[in-house]
Design an enzyme around this catalytic site. Structure first.
Site, PDB file in Angstrom:
ATOM      1  N   GLY A 168       9.602   2.786   2.974  1.00  0.00           N
ATOM      2  CA  GLY A 168      10.041   2.833   1.589  1.00  0.00           C
ATOM      3  C   GLY A 168       9.283   1.823   0.745  1.00  0.00           C
ATOM      4  N   THR A 169       8.970   0.673   1.327  1.00  0.00           N
ATOM      5  CA  THR A 169       8.193  -0.348   0.622  1.00  0.00           C
ATOM      6  C   THR A 169       6.830   0.201   0.224  1.00  0.00           C
ATOM      7  OG1 THR A 169       9.292  -2.264   1.605  1.00  0.00           O
ATOM      8  CG2 THR A 169       7.007  -2.555   0.937  1.00  0.00           C
ATOM      9  N   THR A 210      -3.692   9.845   9.292  1.00  0.00           N
ATOM     10  CA  THR A 210      -2.968  10.860  10.058  1.00  0.00           C
ATOM     11  C   THR A 210      -1.462  10.652   9.930  1.00  0.00           C
ATOM     12  OG1 THR A 210      -4.782  10.970  11.642  1.00  0.00           O
ATOM     13  CG2 THR A 210      -2.663  11.861  12.348  1.00  0.00           C
ATOM     14  N   CYS A 249      14.842  -7.645   3.727  1.00  0.00           N
ATOM     15  CA  CYS A 249      13.464  -7.968   3.368  1.00  0.00           C
ATOM     16  C   CYS A 249      13.338  -9.368   2.791  1.00  0.00           C
ATOM     17  CB  CYS A 249      12.925  -6.945   2.367  1.00  0.00           C
ATOM     18  SG  CYS A 249      12.883  -5.258   3.027  1.00  0.00           S
TER      19      CYS A 249
END
Length: 383
Positions: free
Chosen positions: A75-76, A238, A326
């Protein structure tokens, strides 16, 4: 102090345990769809089909008519990609004081590179100041707005529809950080029509290491990663097919029983809060009472050290936190709570408890009793 028979995990806003079906989906992909989706040979076909199914699931669950999704590593990363893209096309990025560190840190870096950044205040209840937002939008023409739908520390739900409508009134681009919203509220993207929306699998019982950025107009993306043609060049590298399989499985499971999941988490949170407040009426809840997401409770145990409470609960097998995973470990108090007007001491005295679908009613009741008991003990010690 005695250890519980089984640990009680109450830190689901930091990460959630992958469900058994999700683990199996990841393992099965590693066994059978290990080919590179960009390969032209037959072994790449299962991986290509998997990516397409994941896009279709995202499209269905998020209620959007297109499948413009970019898979990222977190998400960061999705937030960084969104802000970088906003900086390229907006005259100024407007965000708030209570955003996730991945937004605020990215904004700081972009500002050092020459991007205009405006950070608006929030109310004492943790809601974005719409008057301040309008003022900034009227000052900076063709700006961009980045707002977190649900705050990860307090659970306060922002008036995202009003924010989006206000931004549109001034022709501004919009990014919504929906990491804490997916699987906890109705997230119909089509109705909001943001330019960008980010999410991450490990917040709704999917695997860590896979995020998503929805882009209404992918041509606005300024890629963070280049060097390959994957994902139409929007994000080179990838794809993590196993992680994406887990994401798809977790989404399908959650959205097949979304309202039941929301009701379950709300009941647990309600039981927990009532138990604590009945036993410790001096404790108060940080953030809007009636506009918080179903699973989150941020409590201020004024007069004690929150970290001491977290430590004592950890020793008994109740796992919670003081702020975002975080930012935990830093000596500063929560920037979110400080921005809401709490003193440094009050911020240090606050603890976040966040429930998930895997928690039980018995756990909520027991955790509430243990938290209250330990809080009372510490209050006597500290006073």
């Amino acid at each position: 102090m005695t250890n519980l028979a089984q640990p009680i995990y109450l830190d689901h806003n930091a990460t959630t345990p992958p469900l058994p079906e999700v683990v199996e989906a990841v393992c099965e992909t590693l066994r059978t769809a290990y080919g590179n989706p960009s390969s032209g040979h037959r072994q790449g076909e299962p991986a290509r089909r998997l990516l397409q199914r994941a896009r279709e699931t995202l499209q269905s669950c998020l209620d959007t008519s297109d499948d413009q999704f970019v898979f990222t590593g977190s998400g960061t990363e999705a937030n960084n990609l969104a802000l970088r893209s906003l900086a390229r096309h907006g005259s100024c990025i407007i965000t708030s004081t209570i955003e996730h560190s991945s937004i605020l840190s990215s904004a700081t870096r972009l500002q050092a590179e020459g991007t205009a950044i405006e950070i608006i205040a929030v109310t004492e209840e943790g809601e974005v100041d719409l008057h301040a937002l309008r003022q900034q939008l009227s000052t900076h023409h063709h700006a961009a707005v980045s707002i977190q739908w649900i705050n990860n520390e307090t659970g306060v739900i922002q008036p995202i529809r009003e924010i989006t409508a206000l931004a549109r009134e001034y022709g501004a681009l919009v990014h919504i950080d929906a990491a804490q919203a997916i699987g906890k509220i109705d997230t119909a993207v089509e109705a909001l029509a943001p330019d960008f929306l980010s999410l991450t699998a490990h917040k709704f019982n999917g695997p860590a290491g896979v995020g998503v950025l929805y882009a209404k107009q992918p041509e606005l993306i300024d890629p963070l990663c280049v060097g390959g043609g994957q994902q139409s060049g929007w994000h080179a590298g990838t794809e993590n097919t196993a992680g994406i399989a887990g994401l798809q499985c977790a989404l399908e499971l959650r959205y097949s029983e979304l309202h039941e999941a929301i009701a379950h988490m709300a009941k647990l949170r309600g039981t927990f809060e009532q138990t604590v407040l009945d036993l410790c009426p001096w404790v108060r809840i940080n953030g809007l009472k009636d506009r918080r997401v179903c699973n989150t409770s941020n409590m201020c145990f004024e007069g004690i050290e929150g970290q001491a409470l977290v430590g004592r609960l950890d020793a008994q097998g109740i796992y919670c936190s003081q702020s975002s995973a975080c930012t935990t470990g830093r000596p500063e108090p929560s920037h979110v709570l400080r921005a809401m007007g709490l003193s440094e001491a009050q911020a240090y005295a606050s603890v976040r408890f966040s429930f998930g679908v895997t928690n039980t009613q018995e756990e909520a009741e027991l955790a509430g009793t243990v938290v209250a008991t330990e809080a009372e003990y510490l209050k006597r010690i500290f006073t």
